[in-house]
Design a protein around this motif. Structure first.
Motif, PDB file in Angstrom:
ATOM      1  N   CYS A 126       0.853  -1.194   0.000  1.00 55.56           N
ATOM      2  CA  CYS A 126       0.000   0.000   0.000  1.00 55.56           C
ATOM      3  C   CYS A 126       0.891   1.247   0.000  1.00 55.56           C
ATOM      4  O   CYS A 126       1.428   1.638   1.044  1.00 55.56           O
ATOM      5  CB  CYS A 126      -0.896  -0.005   1.240  1.00 55.56           C
ATOM      6  SG  CYS A 126      -1.712   1.573   1.552  1.00 55.56           S
TER       7      CYS A 126
ATOM      8  N   TYR B 196       0.129   4.301  -0.183  1.00 52.87           N
ATOM      9  CA  TYR B 196      -0.457   5.403   0.600  1.00 52.87           C
ATOM     10  C   TYR B 196       0.074   5.387   2.037  1.00 52.87           C
ATOM     11  O   TYR B 196       0.561   6.386   2.561  1.00 52.87           O
ATOM     12  CB  TYR B 196      -1.980   5.261   0.578  1.00 52.87           C
ATOM     13  CG  TYR B 196      -2.734   6.237   1.449  1.00 52.87           C
ATOM     14  CD1 TYR B 196      -2.806   7.588   1.109  1.00 52.87           C
ATOM     15  CD2 TYR B 196      -3.387   5.803   2.601  1.00 52.87           C
ATOM     16  CE1 TYR B 196      -3.512   8.480   1.906  1.00 52.87           C
ATOM     17  CE2 TYR B 196      -4.094   6.689   3.396  1.00 52.87           C
ATOM     18  CZ  TYR B 196      -4.152   8.025   3.047  1.00 52.87           C
ATOM     19  OH  TYR B 196      -4.848   8.902   3.834  1.00 52.87           O
TER      20      TYR B 196
ATOM     21  N   VAL C 257      -8.328   3.914   2.019  1.00 49.98           N
ATOM     22  CA  VAL C 257      -9.283   4.997   1.735  1.00 49.98           C
ATOM     23  C   VAL C 257      -9.854   4.856   0.315  1.00 49.98           C
ATOM     24  O   VAL C 257     -10.482   5.771  -0.210  1.00 49.98           O
ATOM     25  CB  VAL C 257      -8.636   6.387   1.953  1.00 49.98           C
ATOM     26  CG1 VAL C 257      -8.368   6.619   3.427  1.00 49.98           C
ATOM     27  CG2 VAL C 257      -7.353   6.549   1.142  1.00 49.98           C
ATOM     28  N   SER C 258      -9.599   3.725  -0.316  1.00 43.87           N
ATOM     29  CA  SER C 258     -10.068   3.319  -1.655  1.00 43.87           C
ATOM     30  C   SER C 258     -10.055   4.463  -2.669  1.00 43.87           C
ATOM     31  O   SER C 258      -9.011   5.052  -2.890  1.00 43.87           O
ATOM     32  CB  SER C 258     -11.405   2.592  -1.573  1.00 43.87           C
ATOM     33  OG  SER C 258     -12.395   3.419  -1.100  1.00 43.87           O
TER      34      SER C 258
ATOM     35  N   CYS D  56      -7.976   7.598  -2.520  1.00 46.49           N
ATOM     36  CA  CYS D  56      -6.521   7.455  -2.399  1.00 46.49           C
ATOM     37  C   CYS D  56      -5.828   7.986  -3.661  1.00 46.49           C
ATOM     38  O   CYS D  56      -6.247   7.679  -4.781  1.00 46.49           O
ATOM     39  CB  CYS D  56      -6.201   5.974  -2.223  1.00 46.49           C
ATOM     40  SG  CYS D  56      -4.458   5.612  -2.292  1.00 46.49           S
TER      41      CYS D  56
ATOM     42  N   TYR E  90      -4.847   5.168  -6.074  1.00 43.50           N
ATOM     43  CA  TYR E  90      -5.921   4.201  -6.349  1.00 43.50           C
ATOM     44  C   TYR E  90      -5.735   3.482  -7.693  1.00 43.50           C
ATOM     45  O   TYR E  90      -5.838   2.259  -7.770  1.00 43.50           O
ATOM     46  CB  TYR E  90      -7.260   4.939  -6.297  1.00 43.50           C
ATOM     47  CG  TYR E  90      -8.469   4.072  -6.544  1.00 43.50           C
ATOM     48  CD1 TYR E  90      -8.830   3.082  -5.638  1.00 43.50           C
ATOM     49  CD2 TYR E  90      -9.258   4.257  -7.679  1.00 43.50           C
ATOM     50  CE1 TYR E  90      -9.945   2.290  -5.850  1.00 43.50           C
ATOM     51  CE2 TYR E  90     -10.374   3.468  -7.900  1.00 43.50           C
ATOM     52  CZ  TYR E  90     -10.717   2.488  -6.987  1.00 43.50           C
ATOM     53  OH  TYR E  90     -11.814   1.707  -7.214  1.00 43.50           O
TER      54      TYR E  90
ATOM     55  N   CYS F  28      -2.810   1.082  -7.495  1.00 44.13           N
ATOM     56  CA  CYS F  28      -2.731   0.273  -6.274  1.00 44.13           C
ATOM     57  C   CYS F  28      -2.743  -1.222  -6.641  1.00 44.13           C
ATOM     58  O   CYS F  28      -3.580  -1.677  -7.427  1.00 44.13           O
ATOM     59  CB  CYS F  28      -3.926   0.608  -5.392  1.00 44.13           C
ATOM     60  SG  CYS F  28      -4.207  -0.594  -4.105  1.00 44.13           S
TER      61      CYS F  28
ATOM     62  N   TYR G  90      -6.083  -3.090  -5.978  1.00 50.86           N
ATOM     63  CA  TYR G  90      -7.193  -2.745  -6.879  1.00 50.86           C
ATOM     64  C   TYR G  90      -6.909  -3.158  -8.322  1.00 50.86           C
ATOM     65  O   TYR G  90      -7.827  -3.516  -9.069  1.00 50.86           O
ATOM     66  CB  TYR G  90      -7.547  -1.258  -6.761  1.00 50.86           C
ATOM     67  CG  TYR G  90      -8.379  -1.016  -5.517  1.00 50.86           C
ATOM     68  CD1 TYR G  90      -9.729  -1.335  -5.502  1.00 50.86           C
ATOM     69  CD2 TYR G  90      -7.803  -0.549  -4.352  1.00 50.86           C
ATOM     70  CE1 TYR G  90     -10.495  -1.173  -4.358  1.00 50.86           C
ATOM     71  CE2 TYR G  90      -8.558  -0.379  -3.199  1.00 50.86           C
ATOM     72  CZ  TYR G  90      -9.905  -0.694  -3.211  1.00 50.86           C
ATOM     73  OH  TYR G  90     -10.663  -0.551  -2.079  1.00 50.86           O
TER      74      TYR G  90
HETATM   75  S1  SF4 Z   1      -6.241   2.238  -2.494  1.00 56.68           S
HETATM   76 FE1  SF4 Z   1      -4.432   0.936  -2.333  1.00 56.68          FE
HETATM   77  S2  SF4 Z   1      -2.763   2.341  -1.967  1.00 56.68           S
HETATM   78 FE2  SF4 Z   1      -4.638   3.438  -1.511  1.00 56.68          FE
HETATM   79  S3  SF4 Z   1      -5.009   3.138   0.662  1.00 56.68           S
HETATM   80 FE3  SF4 Z   1      -6.103   1.533  -0.381  1.00 56.68          FE
HETATM   81  S4  SF4 Z   1      -4.676  -0.201  -0.413  1.00 56.68           S
HETATM   82 FE4  SF4 Z   1      -3.494   1.656   0.021  1.00 56.68          FE
END
Ligand code: SF4
Length: 602
Positions: A110, A112, A165-166, A169, A172, A175, A178
């Motif tokens: 991740c 983020y 935070v989907s 983010c 996103y 990611c 995703y």
């Molecule tokens: S979308 Fe991916 S990079 Fe962003 S917070 Fe969620 S898991 Fe982490």
């Protein structure tokens, strides 16, 4: 071409699968699944050990044009499907369907959280972005060289569903989780595990916003006996206060050391009040409300939207936990690396209705496959727990092994623990081959381990906690493996290997567990009825799992040993005996030892 044709091409299958044996049970199961695919009927299949159930569901899945999810219990079983079984079945059916796997968010990198918490100046700094760009297409964290080294650092580089935070983010689109999710949803077949799929089905039962899997034609649940227990975790609410404390710790510079100290002191006060590993929440409600109010005052007054947003997710979780839904609310206290972890758990009484409504949002129909779904010759317990009663076809397939020839049930006439010790001593010291001992508690496991070690027998002794079981060779070296519940189903020893599977007691669960007690009371305040409808079918299913550890091949032979006379003396004993219905019962240890002498079986 119907699926049975693939199995009838005997010579062809033998050339692809070493040791392939035609089994009518396997073909019957494949035909049932083929029919379930075309008729979209929910179906439960109990397929006995050795029937080849993986091939029996993979061949129809890969030769069908339906879009399917295959879910199994663990990541190890997912890998076995992906890298061992599916390549073989692709050769058999001659079709190259697109297949993708998807694991939970915590398995993927991740960026983020990485950029938020991992500082290039920190001593443990890892240039993860470059490493993933060069080495791991999907950013799977366990593939990284530090993946196995430090869980604390890994947790700063991954996100759970509350930390993610989907679409808000900035990463996103790129990611790893995703990207893999998008590829999986575009594929013909998705391989996943029950934890991810059932959490998604639970989410769909509430509302489909944020759900992971798109609608499918069919879902196959392998190892389906574990579905009710895993689903009830997600149908309820589970809130680890450690997540909240991690949020506080990770943001200590913004929250200020003074406030962090105050929060920790309040947290310690709550810990002090909880004396047992599991306690009912109700008497502690006031303390928890005060604690949450205290943190809310600190965090919601900060001038930082990111922290407030993450905190609000936890606050929402606490409110969900505290809703007026009927169920059991408990506080669990455990230790992890010398830290006390408190988890609030809400388990709804009726998870079945949620399961059915979530399942309808997930696929047109579902197929449940396991070696242990029925109890007393019917699926009543499983169907009631999943809410599928009246919505599902059921099939119990015939045993593929000749239990009458290959096994004996040894139930010595004992009436005290001293006599039980004597049986352990005589049996383990004099038997040839390996033994698996399954206990109902860790205390019994430790007692038996110490007892056998003092005897200085000529066998290596292991417990479930100190070995990598998959690497032990029980066939070629005499060993004793002692364990508790996880050993009933959680070991995969190809080639079998045990000459005796010993149940220290009938596998009834601990009646003082407050979750089980509350569930049983909800079924009926009459303890005899809750025993018959709840504790007994669960114990019979566990017994069946243990029994399945002994005979894994046509040339295996051995003893089922039950050191609990209730199997013969109590009325309910017949439910256990039905699992091995035509097996000869012996009480004499000499006869038992003679049966497993190698020369007798050639
Ligand atoms: S979308 Fe991916 S990079 Fe962003 S917070 Fe969620 S898991 Fe982490």
């Amino acid at each position: 071409m119907s699926v049975s044709q693939f199995f009838l091409e005997d010579k062809y299958l033998k050339s692809i699968i070493s040791g392939y044996i035609y089994r009518s049970t396997q073909v019957e199961m494949a035909e049932i699944i083929e029919n379930a695919f075309s008729s979209y009927i929910n179906t439960c299949i109990e397929a006995p050990t050795g029937s080849g159930k993986t091939m029996a569901y993979l061949i129809p899945s890969l030769s069908s044009s339906n879009r399917i999810i295959i879910s199994t219990k663990t990541k190890q079983l997912m890998n076995q499907l992906l890298y061992k079984d599916i390549p073989v079945v692709q050769k058999i059916v001659g079709r190259n369907k697109s297949i993708r796997s998807l694991k939970g968010r915590k398995n993927y990198f991740c960026p983020y959280r990485y950029f938020r918490f991992i500082n290039p100046k920190a001593a443990f700094y890892i240039d993860a972005v470059s490493w993933f760009e060069e080495n791991s297409k999907y950013g799977i964290i366990i593939e990284a060289p530090w993946g196995r080294l430090d869980n604390d650092i890994c947790s700063l580089m991954t996100a759970d569903r509350y930390q993610c935070v989907s679409n808000k983010c900035p990463y996103y689109e790129d990611c790893a989780f995703y990207m893999q999710k998008r590829e999986a949803n575009a594929a013909d077949i998705i391989i996943t595990n029950h934890f991810l799929l059932l959490s998604d089905i639970a989410m769909k039962s509430k509302d489909s916003f944020g759900s992971i899997f798109e609608y499918r034609d069919n879902i196959i649940f392998d190892e389906a006996h574990s579905v009710p227990d895993i689903f009830s975790q997600y149908a309820g609410v589970e809130f680890a206060l450690s997540s909240l404390m991690i949020l506080v710790y990770e943001n200590k510079d913004i929250i200020t050391i003074n406030n962090v100290d105050k929060i920790y002191r309040e947290f310690l006060k709550i810990i002090d009040k909880i004396k047992e590993p599991k306690e009912l929440f109700e008497p502690l409600r006031h303390d928890f409300d005060n604690f949450i109010n205290f943190i809310s005052d600190v965090i919601l007054s900060l001038d930082n939207e990111e922290i407030k947003e993450e905190y609000n997710t936890y606050l929402q979780l606490y409110k969900e936990f505290n809703s007026d839904k009927e169920g059991i609310r408990i506080v669990e206290k455990t230790m992890q690396k010398n830290n006390t972890v408190l988890t609030l758990k809400f388990i709804p009484f009726e998870a079945g209705a949620d399961f059915v409504s979530g399942l309808k949002e997930a696929a047109l129909s579902s197929i449940f496959v396991s070696a242990t779904l029925s109890s007393g010759g019917n699926f009543e317990y499983f169907l009631k727990e999943t809410g599928l009663d009246g919505l599902c076809e059921t099939h119990i397939l015939e045993n593929v092994f000749d239990f009458h020839q290959q096994g004996r049930l040894f139930v010595p006439n004992i009436s005290s623990f001293k006599e039980k010790d004597k049986v352990y001593k005589e049996l383990i010291s004099n038997m040839s081959g390996s033994a698996l001992i399954i206990c109902n508690s860790l205390e019994r496991m430790q007692y038996i381990e110490q007892f056998l070690r003092r005897l200085k027998i000529n066998k290596k002794i292991y417990t479930q906690s100190d070995v990598n079981i998959g690497e032990l060779d029980f066939c070629n070296e005499d060993m004793v493996l002692i364990g508790s519940a996880t050993l009933r189903e959680g070991i995969d020893i190809s080639g079998g290997g045990f000459k005796a599977v010993i149940l220290d007691q009938l596998p009834f669960e601990y009646h003082k567990d407050i979750i089980l007690q509350s569930k049983a009371e909800q079924i009926s305040e009459n303890s005899a009825k809750s025993f018959i409808d709840f504790f007994l079918p669960r114990a019979v299913l566990y017994f069946k799992q243990a029994v399945g550890r002994l005979i894994r091949h046509e040339d295996d032979y051995g003893l089922w040993v039950v050191l609990d006379n209730r199997i013969l003396n109590k009325n309910y004993g017949k439910y256990f005996l039905d699992v091995i219905y035509n097996v000869e019962i012996i009480e004499d240890i000499e006869k038992a030892l003679y049966f497993i002498k190698e020369e007798k079986h050639g």
